[in-house]
Scaffold this active site. Structure first.
Site, PDB file in Angstrom:
ATOM      1  CG  ASP A  30      57.451  36.871  41.644  1.00 49.39           C
ATOM      2  OD1 ASP A  30      56.980  36.843  40.504  1.00 49.39           O
ATOM      3  OD2 ASP A  30      56.845  36.469  42.662  1.00 49.39           O
ATOM      4  CG  ASP A  55      53.255  37.939  38.191  1.00 49.91           C
ATOM      5  OD1 ASP A  55      52.710  37.299  39.095  1.00 49.91           O
ATOM      6  OD2 ASP A  55      52.794  39.008  37.734  1.00 49.91           O
ATOM      7  CD  GLU A  97      50.891  33.423  38.710  1.00 50.82           C
ATOM      8  OE1 GLU A  97      50.067  33.632  39.589  1.00 50.82           O
ATOM      9  OE2 GLU A  97      51.160  34.259  37.828  1.00 50.82           O
ATOM     10  CG  HIS A 137      51.761  35.996  46.737  1.00 51.01           C
ATOM     11  ND1 HIS A 137      52.257  34.932  46.010  1.00 51.01           N
ATOM     12  CD2 HIS A 137      51.475  36.961  45.821  1.00 51.01           C
ATOM     13  CE1 HIS A 137      52.280  35.238  44.736  1.00 51.01           C
ATOM     14  NE2 HIS A 137      51.812  36.469  44.581  1.00 51.01           N
ATOM     15  CG  ASP A 138      48.387  35.685  44.131  1.00 48.85           C
ATOM     16  OD1 ASP A 138      48.545  36.824  44.622  1.00 48.85           O
ATOM     17  OD2 ASP A 138      48.975  35.297  43.109  1.00 48.85           O
TER      18      ASP A 138
HETATM   19  C1  GLC Z   1      50.151  37.239  39.896  1.00 48.60           C
HETATM   20  C2  GLC Z   1      50.668  37.473  41.285  1.00 48.60           C
HETATM   21  C3  GLC Z   1      49.737  38.390  42.007  1.00 48.60           C
HETATM   22  C4  GLC Z   1      49.707  39.713  41.279  1.00 48.60           C
HETATM   23  C5  GLC Z   1      49.365  39.538  39.812  1.00 48.60           C
HETATM   24  C6  GLC Z   1      49.726  40.756  39.027  1.00 48.60           C
HETATM   25  O1  GLC Z   1      48.958  36.561  39.874  1.00 48.60           O
HETATM   26  O2  GLC Z   1      50.873  36.263  41.940  1.00 48.60           O
HETATM   27  O3  GLC Z   1      50.095  38.575  43.346  1.00 48.60           O
HETATM   28  O4  GLC Z   1      48.768  40.553  41.881  1.00 48.60           O
HETATM   29  O5  GLC Z   1      50.073  38.472  39.221  1.00 48.60           O
HETATM   30  O6  GLC Z   1      51.106  40.902  38.936  1.00 48.60           O
END
Ligand code: GLC
Ligand code: CA
Length: 595
Positions: free
Chosen positions: A131, A233, A292, A366-367
């Protein structure tokens, strides 16, 4: 408008250059589809390291624990592991707040543990995707400690500051703050700093070339170590309008459809930063990248992944997982979400990459809550069938599937009764908002049970029916789901009809039928059918029909003049065909050839 034209002009000119290049190479089809790549054919398995396997009994998953379970992962048939952040972090947001990009989080182990893990992965032919969290770091990162110490510090410009003598900065949202603000006052230098997430996650300033150089050098160090890619991310957030103008609600609604995500992110420098990253780092290795980020739309996704633009390989979209929430509530699920809308989203997104670029598909991470609780049915009588049905969907669509650990067992939402059981910064902040507003706290907790609280998908992996599901010998950092008694690796490995064994079968089928299931053309059928998702995949004159029932009442599908041939996979028993009507049982899924 100007920006769009500029991007179009840029891509046209880059396109022309590469057309000329093509004339010198042996003839190949001009579309990217013809270009087979390992990351297009792979099934990615996402592991949340905190919850996979604890080796030392402190209740937190770690790298040694993970390494000890690589044979399990390899046996699933998957090719790539994506790990959520494992870098040094004070864990305000479970590793998405990095205090040192070149070291391993103490709770997870050491760099030696990492090296051993990577080597064991590579020995088994598994690739590792890390990540990359570079929109923000931790407020405990050395850069930020220096930056906040004085206005003239060398690192000051690594972050976004607003001097208090200019008054209060214009509102920007801070996702994990009870007061909702993305600015925090720092008295030491009488300034506010920007944080789109929690105040523990200050945003990095990508306009500063020094910062970009540091990030690229760090990425090169990880690639030299041998990692095989990055999931990036919230990457569209790295570029923003740093004049920070006032945005009124009216402007938001009119210009940005009410989405802060669009306004806050995708600023003017975004694609030049990514092209620079490609040139300085990515182009040097045979690796894969995934963007993402909320705010990526069907119109903009190609800008990230068009191979001629030399940026990234794949992009995530949020349209699918954003569907079906009740407006005005925090991730409260509407039980009557529309399958017709669901089908349209995935079909439209398939068409975005039909000739160029490459998509992704996922239903959990995980979100997100557990996929079976959200999109299937986790009641005991339907859990197994609906998990298998969703797996059939994910692994029979075009685009690289990102499959979330535990979904192969049919793991479900934990449905906590008390706020004290939650560990996630997001849920705790949202609860605080409801509390401050004198809202319905009980209702909030209820909504999360079938809704979107992220801890629903983060509970420890269920290895056995033993104590703590054999995840840890200590006290787990987040409670283990009671349903470990039935839903666990040990039990499911022994049962030929388990969700786990179905997953393995489906992965194998995708591999065996790559031409059709990975690269083949996708066509949606019967788009208004409210109960059944039906589509064909085809390649080289061969065609298969995928039928998926999304309802506990089953559904019907009219074959028209298609004739069913061989059955490739079926999660339930026989497929009843009467004349040309197929009747699907609740949550039935099958793939059959078409004559
Ligand atoms: C992304 C991640 C999430 C995190 C956020 C801030 O959306 O997937 O888990 O809290 O970014 O880094
Ligand atoms: Ca541990």
């Amino acid at each position: 408008m100007l920006k769009l034209c500029a991007i179009a002009a840029l891509s046209i000119s880059i396109g022309l250059i590469s057309c000329n290049d093509y004339t010198k190479k042996p003839p190949v089809e001009m579309t990217d589809k013809s270009e087979k790549k390992w990351w297009k054919e792979a099934v990615v398995y996402q592991i949340y390291p905190r919850s996979f396997k604890d080796n030392n009994g402190d209740g937190v998953g770690d790298l040694k624990g993970l390494t000890s379970k690589l044979d399990y992962v390899k046996n699933l048939g998957i090719d790539i592991i994506w790990l959520n952040p494992i870098y040094s972090s004070p864990n305000a947001d479970n590793g998405y707040d990095i205090s040192n990009y070149d070291d391993i989080m103490k709770e997870f182990g050491t760099m030696a543990d990492f090296d051993a893990m990577l080597s064991e992965m590579h020995k088994r032919g598994l690739k590792l995707v890390m990540d990359l969290v570079v929109n923000h770091c931790s407020d405990e990162h050395e850069w930020f400690k220096q930056a906040r110490s004085s206005r003239t510090n060398k690192y000051r410009n690594y972050f976004h500051w607003w001097p208090a003598e200019k008054g209060k900065p214009a509102f920007r949202p801070g996702a994990f703050e009870v007061d909702g603000s993305g600015w925090r006052f720092d008295s030491l230098t009488n300034s506010y700093y920007l944080h789109y997430f929690s105040y523990k996650q200050p945003d990095l300033n990508w306009e500063n070339p020094e910062l970009r150089k540091e990030i690229f050098a760090m990425m090169n160090r990880w690639f030299k170590k041998g990692v095989d890619g990055f999931r990036m991310d919230v990457i569209p957030f790295i570029a923003k309008d740093t004049t920070f103008p006032v945005i009124t609600q009216k402007m938001l609604d009119e210009k940005y459809d009410g989405h802060w995500g669009v306004y806050m992110a995708s600023g003017p420098g975004l694609h030049s930063y990514l092209q620079e990253m490609n040139k300085e780092v990515l182009s040097k290795y045979d690796i894969m990248t995934l963007s993402e980020g909320a705010g990526t739309t069907k119109a903009t996704a190609m800008d990230f992944v068009d191979p001629d633009r030399h940026e990234l390989d794949m992009a995530y979209h949020f349209d699918g997982v954003d569907l079906g929430y009740v407006p005005g509530y925090f991730k409260k699920m509407d039980p009557n979400w529309s399958l017709v809308a669901f089908k349209k989203i995935y079909s439209d997104w398939d068409s975005v990459f039909a000739n160029k670029g490459w998509g992704t598909i996922y239903l959990g991470n995980h979100d997100q809550p557990r996929m079976v609780s959200r999109w299937g049915n986790d009641a005991p009588e339907f859990r197994s069938a609906s998990s298998k049905m969703l797996t059939t969907f994910l692994l029979s669509m075009r685009g690289t599937p990102y499959y979330y650990f535990g979904d192969e067992l049919g793991m479900t939402n934990i449905k906590f009764d008390k706020i004290d059981d939650y560990r996630d910064i997001e849920t705790i902040a949202e609860y605080g908002k409801v509390k401050n507003a004198g809202g319905d706290l009980k209702g909030f907790i209820e909504d999360q049970k079938n809704g979107g609280a992220r801890d629903n998908g983060r509970t420890p992996f269920q290895w056995t029916d033993g104590k703590n599901a054999d995840f840890t010998s200590g006290t787990p950092w987040l409670k283990v789901n009671e349903n470990k008694t039935e839903i666990n690796v040990l039990t499911e490995e022994k049962d030929p009809n388990s969700v786990l064994n179905y997953f393995k079968k489906m992965v194998q089928l995708r591999k065996d039928q790559k031409d059709i299931l990975v690269y083949g053309k996708y066509t949606l059928l019967d788009k208004d059918n409210p109960d059944v998702y039906a589509y064909t995949r085809e390649a080289k004159g061969e065609k298969v029909l995928v039928l998926l029932s999304f309802r506990k009442t089953g559904g019907t599908f009219n074959l028209g003049n298609m004739q069913i041939g061989e059955e490739w996979i079926n999660n339930l028993k026989a497929l009843p065909v009467n004349g040309n009507t197929v009747t699907l049982q609740p949550y039935q899924a099958c793939i059959v050839t078409i004559k």
